[in-house]
Design an enzyme around this catalytic site. Structure first.
Site, short mmCIF file in Angstrom:
data_model
loop_
_atom_site.label_atom_id
_atom_site.label_comp_id
_atom_site.label_asym_id
_atom_site.label_seq_id
_atom_site.Cartn_x
_atom_site.Cartn_y
_atom_site.Cartn_z
N GLU A 1 53.88 14.96 -4.78
CA GLU A 1 53.89 14.10 -3.58
C GLU A 1 55.19 13.34 -3.44
O GLU A 1 55.38 12.57 -2.50
CB GLU A 1 52.70 13.13 -3.54
CG GLU A 1 51.95 13.05 -4.82
CD GLU A 1 50.76 12.12 -4.82
OE1 GLU A 1 50.26 11.74 -3.76
OE2 GLU A 1 50.34 11.75 -5.92
N LYS B 1 44.20 41.00 36.30
CA LYS B 1 43.42 41.47 37.44
C LYS B 1 43.89 42.85 37.86
O LYS B 1 43.09 43.78 38.02
CB LYS B 1 43.55 40.48 38.59
CG LYS B 1 42.52 40.63 39.67
CD LYS B 1 42.72 39.59 40.77
CE LYS B 1 42.37 38.20 40.29
NZ LYS B 1 42.88 37.14 41.20
N GLY C 1 41.16 30.58 39.44
CA GLY C 1 41.32 29.63 40.55
C GLY C 1 42.59 28.81 40.52
O GLY C 1 42.78 27.92 41.35
P1 ADP Z 1 40.71 34.29 41.36
O1 ADP Z 1 41.89 34.79 40.62
O2 ADP Z 1 40.77 32.84 41.60
O3 ADP Z 1 39.44 34.78 40.78
P2 ADP Z 1 40.54 36.35 43.35
O4 ADP Z 1 41.81 37.03 43.65
O5 ADP Z 1 39.62 37.06 42.45
O6 ADP Z 1 40.84 34.90 42.83
O7 ADP Z 1 39.84 36.09 44.74
C1 ADP Z 1 38.80 35.19 44.91
C2 ADP Z 1 37.64 35.84 45.64
O8 ADP Z 1 38.02 36.43 46.84
C3 ADP Z 1 37.05 36.95 44.83
O9 ADP Z 1 36.00 36.47 44.06
C4 ADP Z 1 36.52 37.93 45.85
O10 ADP Z 1 35.16 37.71 46.05
C5 ADP Z 1 37.27 37.58 47.09
N1 ADP Z 1 38.15 38.73 47.41
C6 ADP Z 1 39.38 38.95 46.93
N2 ADP Z 1 39.88 40.12 47.41
C7 ADP Z 1 38.92 40.65 48.19
C8 ADP Z 1 38.82 41.86 48.93
N3 ADP Z 1 39.80 42.76 48.99
N4 ADP Z 1 37.67 42.07 49.61
C9 ADP Z 1 36.68 41.15 49.56
N5 ADP Z 1 36.71 40.02 48.89
C10 ADP Z 1 37.82 39.75 48.18
MG MG Z 2 48.93 10.42 -2.81
MG MG Z 3 38.56 36.36 40.85
#
Ligand code: ADP
Ligand code: MG
Ligand code: MG
Length: 919
Positions: free
Chosen positions: A781, A32, A110
């Site tokens: 074998e 990420k 998740g």
């Molecule tokens: P995962 O690793 O489970 O995908 P994320 O870190 O991507 O988790 O976060 C889950 C959700 O939270 C993301 O899909 C996003 O929509 C929301 N999110 C995370 N950071 C931000 C942010 N800075 N602003 C708005 N929404 C966010």
């Molecule tokens: Mg055999």
């Molecule tokens: Mg995510």
């Protein structure tokens, strides 16, 4: 100088220098973090932020404390973000809010924690309300923070917050969250804070830097959470990698109808079609779509709501796909008409789409054939060749009323199993009771993954194609239907209701992940046909090309050689034809004894075995000869131009006789009832079978021993082989017969039998006046055969490793019994890394093979070497065969496509390397 633990998104170049490669950057910043940094560099709108490295996480895991300097660096990075955004963390007049997001090298959707809206407290919430003129939004955000903080930092159950929310809504007569007003949310924040204090033992922290500190720690700790560990086990991700922490300026999709949030795939991750697939929700925060709790709008509708944003989004995602040369799975948020990208990663996909996408991308010039072959896993191919529902059976099901419901076809394939309504139960029934289970839930969450993995299929009544259930099912190749809205699940009563039908827990259903339909009961399945899978065929042809390159392996002599060929084990012409259609270029094992078991032939075989004089035996064998000849004729015909290895009779003779116990009972009964008719014959037969009894038949009179003891049988077989080969040659078919003598333990056995058989071959060729090329060889074998390979190779023109027996004899484990009892314990206790009957034991059995190849080729450099045990279809074992210099692997026709891909994977992995010699 203190180590740098924290990098701003715009510092990606510095990270590259430190980490040495993009792979290294991904390791350090996680998938990420590196994606966010990379997008920032490419000018894609990403909210400002920074990443705390996986190195910091690993230090933290060792000591339980942040490493020296980390926290100061985080605060300093936060200052830079404040400057960039013109906002201030904890300042009610211009509040900066951030999210704290986990992110490991390999995405684990998740599985770990993310906390949104950090930076809100009792003062800031008022400021935010005033600043945005939207107090409802401010209080909604605050209650989300308190809830997420409680559940992720202090592991409180969702229930402790969900319950009071549900009660509050009920008291107001609301159905939906959207009916909640600013005042309602404000009241609820009060309740949430009380709940928080009651469970945590202290107040919700008003100090915003404390919030950030605790959140960072919680993300680090979530790396070792149970669900994360389970997930890593299932996907073979190492526990040592650690997670990074991303601190990202919050952008808000819940600021009204000009705001929203969504997720999308640049191509369809289920079918592989080259068309964007995504969903979004207006006026919502990210979690809502990802969790699949609310049904969202398809991405195409965005062009109506916000045409400008839609165009920008399509441009950005197209650019990302080109840049990463792979399908991207993106998360985005729109805040008051402005698009922000929050994540991009290579998408998880089904087997079908993995293959289609790989082939398409080669055709689009985006990736090479090698890339494509490497991107598709042998599991993908396996999944694709898994059974599908029988067409006719499906049509019948529609007619006879077993059809239940239709949902979204989230992950293709056919699954039949007993339904369970929670993950633990599904896992338990599958693992302990060995049931085929189907997990049925309203929707799934990360804690449900273990139940999904243990199940044959998954059905949810809610959520869409990007819901958690759909994503996970696709990744693991589990057939899955989501959003089957007609299904009502009653978790209390443990039933699901569809219209007027009720199906109880434990009952059978059939799930068609390809069409999205769910049926009651068991629907029969049939094998998938490979001919229709054009992309797979293309990919496998590329795999063959790669393995066939003449300089893939360097032999010990320095000579260059191609990679592995794939042959098949086939006993009948129809198997041989299937093997050819699956791409086998030879038959590595034809078991002739199967031909003896056919109903018309068995009585003749028994007569032959029981014969008291050579003359009687010969008459029986003469009777068998034409049918054997016909079998071989069909085989050569099907394999025109390709080698066919025919193994002479191998099993102990008692296997062809009636069951001793049963016969004994019959005789006793007849005697008791004084039935005399036929009694004498039965008594005679019983005595004969008793005489053949061995206490250890697998190590007894079988294989070459039997041939020497009773040579007439193999003499007949060899005659049949040569006559068939001669007839075929006369018909214009190119035959390459190879006669294989099983279970050799000393060269003297070959010295005794082989010349006699060769003489028969020559005689037949003389009689028929034809010539064709043939070989005589042996199976390895018995460990002694491997050890004395240099002697055996003086006679044998080829070796074929019968690794089922070789494993059995090397370990001294009886295969038929060991797999039922102690072997499971051995693997569970780590005494053996894997079941050696499934995956070659390189250190023991593999070493014997290596020795046999080396010594054998010293005597006979052109010695042809193959494997015909079940390991010939196992990718890890195939890799070993490549490394030690086998010419081919031979496996069941159904596994040929998997073996072809595995052979190419090995060829690419060790391209141009010397084969490993036994020293
Ligand atoms: P995962 O690793 O489970 O995908 P994320 O870190 O991507 O988790 O976060 C889950 C959700 O939270 C993301 O899909 C996003 O929509 C929301 N999110 C995370 N950071 C931000 C942010 N800075 N602003 C708005 N929404 C966010
Ligand atoms: Mg055999
Ligand atoms: Mg995510």
């Amino acid at each position: 100088m203190v180590k740098k633990w924290v990098y701003l998104f715009e510092e990606v170049e510095q990270v590259e220098k430190y980490a040495g490669s993009w792979e290294g950057v991904r390791g350090l910043l996680g998938g990420k973090g590196s994606g966010l940094a990379d997008m920032t560099r490419a000018g894609v709108p990403v909210p400002p932020g920074f990443t705390v490295t996986t190195e910091a996480c690993n230090e933290f895991r060792k000591t339980g404390n942040f490493p020296a300097g980390q926290w100061d660096q985080e605060l300093a990075a936060l200052k830079v973000v404040e400057k960039k955004t013109g906002k201030k963390f904890g300042d009610p007049t211009k509040p900066l809010l951030v999210s704290c997001r986990s992110g490991a090298k390999f995405s684990m959707p998740g599985m770990m924690n993310t906390i949104l809206n950090i930076g809100l407290n009792d003062q800031v919430v008022d400021g935010l309300a005033k600043l945005t003129g939207n107090p409802r939004f401010a209080w909604d955000s605050y209650r989300r923070l308190v809830e997420m903080f409680g559940t992720t930092v202090f592991n409180l159950e969702d229930e402790v917050f969900e319950q009071p929310l549900a009660e509050y809504k009920a008291s107001k007569g609301y159905k939906l969250d959207t009916e909640m007003t600013a005042e309602d949310w404000k009241a609820l924040v009060g309740t949430f804070k009380k709940v928080y204090k009651m469970h945590v033992g202290s107040d919700f922290p008003q100090d915003v830097t404390k919030q950030l500190e605790l959140a960072t720690k919680a993300v680090f700790e979530s790396w070792m959470g149970k669900k994360a560990i389970d997930y890593r086990k299932a996907t073979n991700i190492s526990d040592d990698l650690g997670t990074a922490v991303n601190i990202v300026t919050m952008v808000f999709g819940n600021m009204g109808d000009d705001s929203g949030t969504g997720v999308a795939f640049t191509r369809n991750p289920s079918t592989g079609d080259r068309k964007m697939m995504g969903e979004y929700l207006l006026n919502a925060q990210g979690e809502d779509v990802v969790a699949g709790i609310r049904n969202a709008d398809p991405i195409e509708h965005l062009v109506i709501h916000m045409p400008e944003v839609y165009k920008q989004f399509m441009d950005i995602t197209a650019k990302l796909e080109k840049h990463y040369k792979d399908v991207q799975d993106v998360e985005f948020t729109i805040e008051r008409g402005k698009l922000w990208m929050l994540q991009t990663r290579n998408a998880k996909r089904t087997a079908k789409s993995a293959i289609k996408i790989a082939v398409d991308m080669v055709n689009e010039g985006l990736i090479s054939k090698e890339d494509a072959v490497q991107r598709v896993s042998t599991e993908n191919v396996d999944t694709l060749l898994h059974p599908q529902f029988d067409d006719k059976a499906l049509k019948d099901a529609e007619k006879n009323g077993t059809y239940l419901a239709k949902g979204v076809n989230a992950s293709p394939g056919a699954a039949v199993g007993q339904i369970y309504f929670d993950a633990d139960k599904a896992e338990k029934m599958s693992k302990q009771e060995k049931q085929d289970t189907i997990m049925v839930r309203p929707f799934t969450k990360p804690d449900d993954v273990h139940g999904m993995i243990a199940s044959k299929g998954v059905v949810t009544s809610e959520g869409g194609a990007t819901s958690h259930a759909a994503v996970v099912a696709r990744q693991f190749g589990i057939p899955c239907v989501v959003g089957a809205t007609a299904v009502q699940i009653d978790l209390e009563k443990r039933v699901m209701v569809i219209g007027d039908r009720t199906i109880k827990e434990g009952e059978w259903i059939s799930v068609d992940g390809t069409t999205g339909k769910v049926y009651a009961g068991k629907i029969p399945t049939s094998a998938a046909s490979i001919e229709e899978q054009t992309e797979l065929l293309t990919l496998l042809n590329w795999a063959d090309e790669i393995a066939a390159r003449p300089d893939i392996r360097i032999m010990p002599t320095g000579e260059k050689n191609r990679g592995l060929m794939v042959w098949a084990n086939a006993d009948y012409p129809k198997d041989a034809r299937r093997a050819r259609s699956y791409g086998a270029v030879g038959i590595g094992l034809c078991r002739t004894e199967h031909m003896f078991f056919e109903t018309e032939r068995l009585p003749i075989v028994q007569r032959m075995i029981l014969a008291e004089t050579p003359e009687i035996r010969k008459t029986a064998l003469d009777e068998l000869l034409p049918s054997q000849r016909k079998d071989f004729d069909g085989l050569f015909d099907a394999m025109n131009g390709y080698p066919v290895i025919i193994r002479l009779i191998d099993p102990p003779l008692h296997e062809f006789m009636p069951d001793e116990e049963k016969l004994f009972e019959e005789v006793v009964t007849m005697r008791a009832l004084k039935q005399t008719e036929g009694l004498k014959e039965k008594e005679h037969l019983l005595a004969a079978i008793k005489g053949m009894h061995e206490s250890n038949p697998m190590m007894g009179l079988r294989g070459v021993r039997l041939s020497i003891y009773m040579p007439q049988i193999v003499e007949m077989q060899v005659r049949a082989i040569f006559e068939a080969a001669a007839d075929c040659t006369l018909r214009g078919i190119v035959v390459k017969p190879e006669i294989m003598i099983p279970l050799t333990g000393t060269v003297n056995e070959l010295e005794w039998i082989q010349p006699r058989l060769e003489r028969i071959g020559k005689t037949v060729m003389g009689e028929k006046k034809v010539n064709f090329h043939y070989k005589f060889g042996t199976m390895i074998e018995i460990p002694r055969a491997a050890v004395t390979a240099s002697e055996l190779a003086a006679r044998a023109e080829f070796f074929s490793f019968g690794t089922n027996d070789l494993t059995q004899m090397t370990f001294g484990y009886s295969r038929d019994d060991a797999e039922r009892n102690f072997l499971i314990t051995y693997v569970a206790e780590g005494i053996l890394p894997k079941n050696p009957f499934q995956t070659l034991d390189r250190g023991g059995v593999g070493k014997l093979m290596q020795m046999a190849i080396n010594d054998g080729r010293k005597t006979r450099p052109e010695l042809e070497v193959g494997i015909c045990g079940e390991h010939g279809g196992d990718p890890e074992s195939i890799e070993w065969c490549h490394m030690i210099g086998n010419n081919y692997v031979s496996c069941s026709p159904f596994r040929v496509p998997i073996a072809r891909l595995a052979a190419a994977h090995s060829a690419l992995k060790y391209s141009g390397q010397k084969i490993v010699e036994d020293k």
